[in-house]
Design a protein around this motif. Structure first.
Motif, PDB file in Angstrom:
ATOM      1  N   TYR A   1      82.508 -14.451 -58.452  1.00 16.47           N
ATOM      2  CA  TYR A   1      83.321 -13.227 -58.466  1.00 16.47           C
ATOM      3  C   TYR A   1      83.553 -12.720 -57.047  1.00 16.47           C
ATOM      4  O   TYR A   1      84.682 -12.374 -56.670  1.00 16.47           O
ATOM      5  CB  TYR A   1      82.627 -12.155 -59.308  1.00 16.47           C
ATOM      6  CG  TYR A   1      83.257 -10.791 -59.181  1.00 16.47           C
ATOM      7  CD1 TYR A   1      84.366 -10.446 -59.941  1.00 16.47           C
ATOM      8  CD2 TYR A   1      82.745  -9.852 -58.279  1.00 16.47           C
ATOM      9  CE1 TYR A   1      84.956  -9.197 -59.813  1.00 16.47           C
ATOM     10  CE2 TYR A   1      83.330  -8.598 -58.146  1.00 16.47           C
ATOM     11  CZ  TYR A   1      84.439  -8.279 -58.908  1.00 16.47           C
ATOM     12  OH  TYR A   1      85.024  -7.055 -58.762  1.00 16.47           O
TER      13      TYR A   1
ATOM     14  N   THR B   1      86.876  -4.131 -60.345  1.00 14.35           N
ATOM     15  CA  THR B   1      85.519  -4.322 -59.835  1.00 14.35           C
ATOM     16  C   THR B   1      84.455  -4.251 -60.917  1.00 14.35           C
ATOM     17  O   THR B   1      83.295  -4.575 -60.656  1.00 14.35           O
ATOM     18  CB  THR B   1      85.189  -3.262 -58.761  1.00 14.35           C
ATOM     19  OG1 THR B   1      85.186  -1.952 -59.378  1.00 14.35           O
ATOM     20  CG2 THR B   1      86.235  -3.277 -57.658  1.00 14.35           C
TER      21      THR B   1
ATOM     22  N   LEU C   1      87.402  -7.276 -67.252  1.00 20.03           N
ATOM     23  CA  LEU C   1      87.924  -8.649 -67.294  1.00 20.03           C
ATOM     24  C   LEU C   1      89.430  -8.656 -67.542  1.00 20.03           C
ATOM     25  O   LEU C   1      90.148  -9.502 -66.989  1.00 20.03           O
ATOM     26  CB  LEU C   1      87.207  -9.442 -68.390  1.00 20.03           C
ATOM     27  CG  LEU C   1      85.745  -9.797 -68.106  1.00 20.03           C
ATOM     28  CD1 LEU C   1      85.113 -10.464 -69.323  1.00 20.03           C
ATOM     29  CD2 LEU C   1      85.633 -10.702 -66.879  1.00 20.03           C
TER      30      LEU C   1
ATOM     31  N   LEU D   1      91.002  -7.658 -64.303  1.00 18.59           N
ATOM     32  CA  LEU D   1      90.753  -8.741 -63.355  1.00 18.59           C
ATOM     33  C   LEU D   1      91.747  -9.874 -63.570  1.00 18.59           C
ATOM     34  O   LEU D   1      92.239 -10.493 -62.611  1.00 18.59           O
ATOM     35  CB  LEU D   1      89.318  -9.256 -63.510  1.00 18.59           C
ATOM     36  CG  LEU D   1      88.863 -10.347 -62.541  1.00 18.59           C
ATOM     37  CD1 LEU D   1      88.804  -9.796 -61.118  1.00 18.59           C
ATOM     38  CD2 LEU D   1      87.495 -10.892 -62.951  1.00 18.59           C
TER      39      LEU D   1
ATOM     40  N   THR E   1      95.048  -9.516 -60.318  1.00 22.94           N
ATOM     41  CA  THR E   1      94.561 -10.272 -59.172  1.00 22.94           C
ATOM     42  C   THR E   1      95.468 -11.481 -58.945  1.00 22.94           C
ATOM     43  O   THR E   1      96.330 -11.791 -59.753  1.00 22.94           O
ATOM     44  CB  THR E   1      93.112 -10.741 -59.392  1.00 22.94           C
ATOM     45  OG1 THR E   1      93.014 -11.447 -60.640  1.00 22.94           O
ATOM     46  CG2 THR E   1      92.145  -9.572 -59.410  1.00 22.94           C
TER      47      THR E   1
ATOM     48  N   PRO F   1      77.705 -16.490 -61.553  1.00 23.60           N
ATOM     49  CA  PRO F   1      78.941 -15.734 -61.796  1.00 23.60           C
ATOM     50  C   PRO F   1      79.213 -14.662 -60.742  1.00 23.60           C
ATOM     51  O   PRO F   1      80.367 -14.423 -60.383  1.00 23.60           O
ATOM     52  CB  PRO F   1      78.703 -15.105 -63.168  1.00 23.60           C
ATOM     53  CG  PRO F   1      77.693 -15.974 -63.822  1.00 23.60           C
ATOM     54  CD  PRO F   1      76.801 -16.464 -62.717  1.00 23.60           C
ATOM     55  N   LEU F   2      78.145 -14.017 -60.241  1.00 26.83           N
ATOM     56  CA  LEU F   2      78.341 -12.984 -59.235  1.00 26.83           C
ATOM     57  C   LEU F   2      78.885 -13.583 -57.940  1.00 26.83           C
ATOM     58  O   LEU F   2      79.807 -13.023 -57.323  1.00 26.83           O
ATOM     59  CB  LEU F   2      77.028 -12.254 -58.965  1.00 26.83           C
ATOM     60  CG  LEU F   2      77.070 -11.137 -57.906  1.00 26.83           C
ATOM     61  CD1 LEU F   2      78.092 -10.067 -58.293  1.00 26.83           C
ATOM     62  CD2 LEU F   2      75.692 -10.519 -57.709  1.00 26.83           C
TER      63      LEU F   2
ATOM     64  N   MET G   1      87.056 -12.295 -55.013  1.00 32.26           N
ATOM     65  CA  MET G   1      87.492 -11.021 -54.444  1.00 32.26           C
ATOM     66  C   MET G   1      87.790 -11.160 -52.953  1.00 32.26           C
ATOM     67  O   MET G   1      88.739 -10.555 -52.434  1.00 32.26           O
ATOM     68  CB  MET G   1      86.418  -9.949 -54.642  1.00 32.26           C
ATOM     69  CG  MET G   1      86.273  -9.463 -56.077  1.00 32.26           C
ATOM     70  SD  MET G   1      87.723  -8.556 -56.685  1.00 32.26           S
ATOM     71  CE  MET G   1      88.540  -9.856 -57.636  1.00 32.26           C
TER      72      MET G   1
ATOM     73  N   PRO H   1      83.606  -6.032 -63.669  1.00 25.89           N
ATOM     74  CA  PRO H   1      82.763  -7.208 -63.973  1.00 25.89           C
ATOM     75  C   PRO H   1      81.701  -7.453 -62.901  1.00 25.89           C
ATOM     76  O   PRO H   1      80.540  -7.769 -63.219  1.00 25.89           O
ATOM     77  CB  PRO H   1      83.778  -8.352 -64.026  1.00 25.89           C
ATOM     78  CG  PRO H   1      85.065  -7.696 -64.385  1.00 25.89           C
ATOM     79  CD  PRO H   1      85.041  -6.383 -63.691  1.00 25.89           C
ATOM     80  N   GLY H   2      82.089  -7.277 -61.634  1.00 23.77           N
ATOM     81  CA  GLY H   2      81.112  -7.449 -60.564  1.00 23.77           C
ATOM     82  C   GLY H   2      80.029  -6.399 -60.602  1.00 23.77           C
ATOM     83  O   GLY H   2      78.853  -6.686 -60.349  1.00 23.77           O
TER      84      GLY H   2
END
Length: 434
Positions: free
Chosen positions: A174, A148, A119, A122, A126, A170-171, A178, A150-151
């Protein structure tokens, strides 16, 4: 042989190989043959049609080079198909007395470490809407890979506990984020493939249903245009009309074989010529360079690059190393071992992929073996594109948290038969799937 004749030959070879695999009941959603057929058609076949239509060529690739590359790709496809059609030995399907499951306690322990780190990177590495096109200063690749994490934690949770709304939401957010970064498109594509495979295996389906087909089809169409969408997002100009326009152009370029991603066929063709000019095979020396990969460059500024094999064949007029050329799988096999590599090692690779496929589904969903195989299956398209040397990078670096979960679970004390130590209901679900 003319380019038209080579295209005619290819138009016979890949449908014939596909038909044989279908009749032999080999094609499933996670079988290596399925992904290789898709890769062959999207990259080799469609690009060759684009060349006939007048598409721009990479580094003045000639017709003779294109013909040679297409024929070599067809030979490897035929060799791989033969390796997959041969019956698997009975011992491949023998289930061992004890099977190591993915342990939820291990998942929790690794996630507690990986999630905060992921996190942080991220948030700091980003881009957000309107942030502009400037590049961020990256001192080591570990910063890129940690984005990557967290994913990856969410993917492992979905594998263990299913498609719960509080995991899927959440996925999905995410993956969308991305996809809008405009770089590192694998961060969207590969996890999405893995999600589709997990969904099908949890449902007990061998072939994709309509929802999975729509998802994968949308990813294929969107892939060439993700860079443009990311640029619009970063400049604050992303809108519904720009998305529709970009996707429409992306579909047209993809079907016409004119995308920059499909030019890897040209790169493959050119690399064959330069490899011959080098005068000798490289015998897989670039795999040795991977040993230095874990050491951060700030600690070893002069460590070997991972593209030494490209540097070796690059010339002034065709500087493959400077533009980041990829060989594709047949190109890598030929560059390292010439035609024996394409035929003999290609066949051995096909049998190895078939073996791990059988072992994964013999062990069953929820096992360490099945989990690691799905990681590999999601990465097959990248392996076929960039070569076998990407496998250790993908498993041990890009997916470090997931491999840590798998390896620790593999050596974890075997849970009691009633499932003590596993998440509630997980042991019973594993038994039902077995």
């Amino acid at each position: 042989m003319s380019l038209a004749d080579a295209i005619l030959l290819d138009s016979i070879v890949w449908p014939l190989c596909g038909a044989l695999l279908v009749l032999g009941k080999r094609l499933t959603a996670t079988h290596p043959a399925s992904m290789y057929l898709i890769f062959h058609v999207l990259v080799f076949s469609s690009r060759s049609w684009g060349l006939v239509g007048g598409a721009d060529r990479f580094m003045q690739m000639t017709d003779a080079e294109a013909v040679r590359a297409l024929v070599m790709a067809d030979v490897l496809l035929a060799v791989l198909t033969a390796s997959w059609l041969l019956p698997a030995p009975a011992r491949w399907d023998e289930r061992p007395a004890s099977v190591k499951p993915m342990n939820p306690s291990v998942f929790l322990a690794v996630s507690i470490v990986a999630l905060p780190i992921g996190l942080y990177f991220l948030a700091t590495n980003t881009y957000t809407a309107g942030s502009g096109l400037q590049d961020r200063a990256i001192s080591t690749s570990y910063e890129i890979f940690a984005i990557t994490w967290p994913g990856l934690v969410l993917l492992a949770a979905v594998y263990l506990y299913g498609f719960r709304w509080y995991l899927v939401g959440p996925l999905a957010a995410y993956l969308l984020f991305m996809g809008l970064q405009g770089e590192g498109r694998f961060r969207l594509i590969l996890p999405s493939i893995l999600v589709a495979q997990i969904y099908l295996d949890r449902k007990g389906r061998k072939l994709p249903d309509l929802r999975v087909l729509v998802l994968l089809g949308a990813l294929v169409v969107a892939f060439p245009g993700l860079d443009a969408l990311g640029e619009s997002y970063r400049t604050g100009t992303l809108s519904t009309s720009s998305v529709v326009k970009t996707l429409t152009e992306s579909f047209g370029d993809l079907s016409g074989g004119t995308t920059s991603d499909q030019q890897i066929f040209d790169q493959f063709a050119v690399s064959l010529t330069l490899s011959d000019e080098l005068g000798h095979p490289q015998y897989g020396r670039h795999f040795v360079d991977l040993l230095a990969l874990p050491i951060p460059r700030p600690l070893w500024p002069d460590k070997p690059a991972t593209n030494e094999h490209l540097i070796a064949i690059s010339t002034v007029h065709r500087p493959l190393a400077e533009v980041g050329t990829v060989f594709t799988l047949p190109g890598e096999l030929y560059t390292d071992w010439r035609w024996p590599g394409v035929v003999i090692l290609g066949f051995a690779l096909g049998r190895f992929l078939l073996w791990i496929y059988h072992r994964a589904y013999t062990l069953g969903y929820g096992s360490v073996g099945h989990f690691v195989y799905l990681l590999l299956a999601a990465f097959f398209v990248q392996t076929f594109r960039d070569g076998l040397s990407t496998l250790p990078i993908f498993l041990l670096v890009e997916n470090a948290p997931l491999m840590a979960m798998a390896l620790i679970s593999l050596h974890w004390k075997q849970p009691k038969p009633e499932g003590h130590g596993l998440a509630p209901g997980y042991a019973a679900w594993l038994r039902s799937r077995a």
